[in-house]
Design an enzyme around this catalytic site. Structure first.
Site, short mmCIF file in Angstrom:
data_model
loop_
_atom_site.label_atom_id
_atom_site.label_comp_id
_atom_site.label_asym_id
_atom_site.label_seq_id
_atom_site.Cartn_x
_atom_site.Cartn_y
_atom_site.Cartn_z
N ASP A 287 0.81 -1.23 0.00
CA ASP A 287 0.00 0.00 0.00
C ASP A 287 0.85 1.28 0.00
O ASP A 287 0.46 2.29 0.59
CB ASP A 287 -0.97 0.02 1.20
CG ASP A 287 -1.82 -1.24 1.25
OD1 ASP A 287 -2.32 -1.65 0.19
OD2 ASP A 287 -1.97 -1.83 2.34
N LYS B 136 2.15 2.12 -5.14
CA LYS B 136 2.89 1.65 -6.33
C LYS B 136 2.08 1.87 -7.60
O LYS B 136 2.62 2.21 -8.64
CB LYS B 136 3.19 0.14 -6.20
CG LYS B 136 4.18 -0.21 -5.12
CD LYS B 136 4.41 -1.70 -5.04
CE LYS B 136 3.22 -2.46 -4.53
NZ LYS B 136 2.84 -2.21 -3.15
N GLY C 163 -4.94 -5.55 -4.59
CA GLY C 163 -5.99 -4.64 -5.09
C GLY C 163 -5.42 -3.31 -5.55
O GLY C 163 -4.60 -2.72 -4.85
N HIS C 164 -5.78 -2.86 -6.74
CA HIS C 164 -5.36 -1.52 -7.17
C HIS C 164 -6.46 -0.88 -8.00
O HIS C 164 -7.21 -1.56 -8.68
CB HIS C 164 -4.03 -1.56 -7.92
CG HIS C 164 -3.91 -2.67 -8.93
ND1 HIS C 164 -3.54 -3.94 -8.59
CD2 HIS C 164 -4.12 -2.69 -10.25
CE1 HIS C 164 -3.52 -4.70 -9.67
NE2 HIS C 164 -3.88 -3.96 -10.70
N GLN D 249 2.62 -6.01 -3.19
CA GLN D 249 2.97 -6.00 -1.75
C GLN D 249 4.26 -5.20 -1.51
O GLN D 249 4.50 -4.25 -2.24
CB GLN D 249 3.09 -7.44 -1.20
CG GLN D 249 1.74 -8.17 -1.12
CD GLN D 249 1.36 -8.89 -2.40
OE1 GLN D 249 2.17 -9.52 -3.00
NE2 GLN D 249 0.10 -8.77 -2.79
P1 IMP Z 1 -1.67 -13.10 1.67
O1 IMP Z 1 -0.79 -12.43 0.66
O2 IMP Z 1 -3.13 -13.02 1.33
O3 IMP Z 1 -1.23 -14.50 1.97
O4 IMP Z 1 -1.52 -12.28 3.04
C1 IMP Z 1 -0.30 -12.32 3.79
C2 IMP Z 1 0.02 -10.96 4.43
O5 IMP Z 1 0.29 -10.03 3.40
C3 IMP Z 1 -1.14 -10.35 5.23
O6 IMP Z 1 -0.58 -9.65 6.34
C4 IMP Z 1 -1.78 -9.38 4.27
O7 IMP Z 1 -2.45 -8.33 4.93
C5 IMP Z 1 -0.56 -8.87 3.52
N1 IMP Z 1 -0.89 -8.41 2.17
C6 IMP Z 1 -1.12 -9.17 1.07
N2 IMP Z 1 -1.35 -8.39 0.00
C7 IMP Z 1 -1.25 -7.10 0.43
C8 IMP Z 1 -1.34 -5.84 -0.24
O8 IMP Z 1 -1.56 -5.74 -1.47
N3 IMP Z 1 -1.17 -4.75 0.56
C9 IMP Z 1 -0.89 -4.82 1.89
N4 IMP Z 1 -0.78 -5.97 2.54
C10 IMP Z 1 -0.96 -7.10 1.82
#
Ligand code: IMP
Length: 456
Positions: free
Chosen positions: A12, A15, A39-40, A225
């Site tokens: 977040d 990017k 998500g974007h 991420q």
């Molecule tokens: P996962 O990627 O769904 O397995 O989540 C693992 C960790 O990454 C969690 O703490 C999520 O909140 C974080 N996370 C995954 N995608 C994002 C993103 O796009 N932005 C911020 N945090 C993310």
């Protein structure tokens, strides 16, 4: 040439805006890791497009590629493509045959395991990301290429599905439905394979991208991420299951490290910190129930700090886009950024959201940590050690609220002086030049100091 875009903190960082802006000069935009957890929102001609898997460049007529390092949910992929088509666009999206497929049992298991993990839960997006990467490493995954070969698909499903069903039923005591049914999965995913083939969407990613580069095209490698969510370099186990760091851009596309290394690696920095989910956060302001470890509620909190946290959260819109839950916020964490600059080899920085901090009397930065009586300047390797770190702050004079659109139009010298002092401190500490400064959410609200494609 390639330009790789990497989040330097906890996701977040904004990017999307930078990808969008620099992506203008790109012919191809490829993602190299993650899946529909990213998500974007893309705004084009006043139209808003919400995407979680398709690279944002596809909205602007670029070729969008999901590299072999991605995990792909075909349902999300086709939903997003169909929605874009319904709105009059013709997205050109290619998917690596080596990318792994997220199947319905992965999503089901993501939810079941998170529930079971309690304190160790990362607060995942429940999109099945982790379970799919687990199967990839366990050599029992289904790849995009397998969807195009019904015999192979059937064979893979017959091997893996009974194991997943037993895990859900016997280990976790859950009832299972069609998401664990071989025949149902075979029929559904064979059809996805047919559609991928009919629309000529699958590619050998490395070859496809290298040919574009050899033809003189500009390729953007879009990380999702952020560095501290990286499975190797992040705050394990509160991480995602892939490598958002720049090394992932080579492994996750099939381009050689020398090819990616000849290009630019731009680190995206948010001018403060935000975090979804749990785990330590040494520069945190206030706290958020169910996310901040040992959060003792409003009673135990410092009122002024809580007020500041709420102010930054509201100004920055730091609420989950899907769930609406508040994100944790904190001051900029320089040890985290030094770690990111080293792990990624940044050649430039884009620093976003300096407008969010405007109007504060002073702005703090976690300059170093006190760790077991010593001053340290980068993140320690374990999350438990990181949890013992106390930030040592530096204080900067605040900068005023100004007309940011005007600042963006006029350029760097129009940025308020105190904000420039802050930005230059970050740049000096990381020994990396500033390429762009985000001063607002709109596409035009960015001060461009350098466009990496133009300087090549
Ligand atoms: P996962 O990627 O769904 O397995 O989540 C693992 C960790 O990454 C969690 O703490 C999520 O909140 C974080 N996370 C995954 N995608 C994002 C993103 O796009 N932005 C911020 N945090 C993310």
């Amino acid at each position: 040439m390639t330009v790789t875009i990497v989040g330097s903190q906890l996701g977040d960082e904004g990017k999307g805006g930078v990808v969008d802006l620099y992506g203008d000069a790109a012919d191809v935009v490829a993602r190299y890791q993650g899946g529909d957890n990213a998500g974007h929102t893309v705004v084009d001609d006043g139209e808003k497009y919400k995407l979680s898997l398709v690279p944002s460049g596809a909205v602007r007529g670029k070729v969008g590629v999901l590299g072999n390092g991605c995990v792909v949910n075909p349902e999300t992929l086709f939903d997003e493509i169909d929605t874009l088509r319904d709105r009059g666009l013709e997205p050109d999206v290619r998917v690596a045959e080596r990318a792994h497929v997220i199947l319905p049992y992965h999503r089901a298991l993501d939810g079941i395991e998170e529930e079971k993990k309690e304190d160790l839960a990362a607060g995942t997006t429940k999109r099945g990301i982790g379970p799919t990467y687990e199967d990839k490493a366990g050599r029992r995954g289904v790849r995009i290429g397998d969807l195009l070969d019904p015999e192979v698909l059937r064979e893979r499903l017959e091997y893996v599905v009974p194991q997943k069903k037993a895990l859900a039923e016997d280990v976790f005591g859950k009832e299972t439905g069609e998401e664990f049914d071989i025949d149902h999965l075979y029929e559904t995913y064979r059809e996805y394979g047919e559609r991928l083939a009919e629309e000529n969407m699958t590619v050998d990613c490395g070859t496809f991208l290298q040919e574009h580069i050899d033809d003189g095209d500009n390729v953007m490698l879009e990380g999702a991420q952020g560095t501290s969510l990286d499975i190797d370099h992040g705050v394990y186990p509160y991480v995602t299951s892939s490598n958002p760091t720049s090394g992932g851009a080579t492994v996750g596309t099939g381009l050689g490290p020398t090819v990616v290394g000849k290009g630019e690696v731009v680190g995206i920095v948010k001018a403060y910190l935000s975090r979804v989910g749990t785990g330590p956060l040494p520069t945190e302001l206030g706290g958020v129930e169910d996310q901040t470890p040992n959060y003792d509620g409003a009673e135990g909190a410092d009122d002024a700090e809580e007020e500041l946290a709420t102010y930054i959260r509201d100004e920055g819109g730091e609420y989950g886009t899907v769930t609406g839950r508040p994100r944790r916020v904190g001051w900029l964490d320089m040890p985290m950024l030094r770690h990111a600059a080293r792990a990624n080899g940044f050649t430039g920085l884009a620093i976003n959201h300096i407008d969010v901090l405007a109007g504060l009397d002073e702005v703090k930065v976690g300059h170093s940590y006190e760790f077991d009586g010593e001053e340290i300047f980068t993140m320690p390797p374990t999350t438990e050690q990181w949890g013992r770190c106390e930030a040592t702050f530096r204080t900067f004079d605040g900068w005023p609220e100004v007309d940011w659109a005007e600042v963006a139009a006029e350029g760097y010298d129009a940025v308020p002086e105190n904000a420039r002092t802050y930005l230059e401190y970050v740049s000096d500490e990381l020994d990396t030049p500033i390429y762009a400064i985000g001063v607002g959410p709109g596409r035009e609200e960015t001060v461009i100091v350098e466009n990496p494609y133009e300087s090549a």
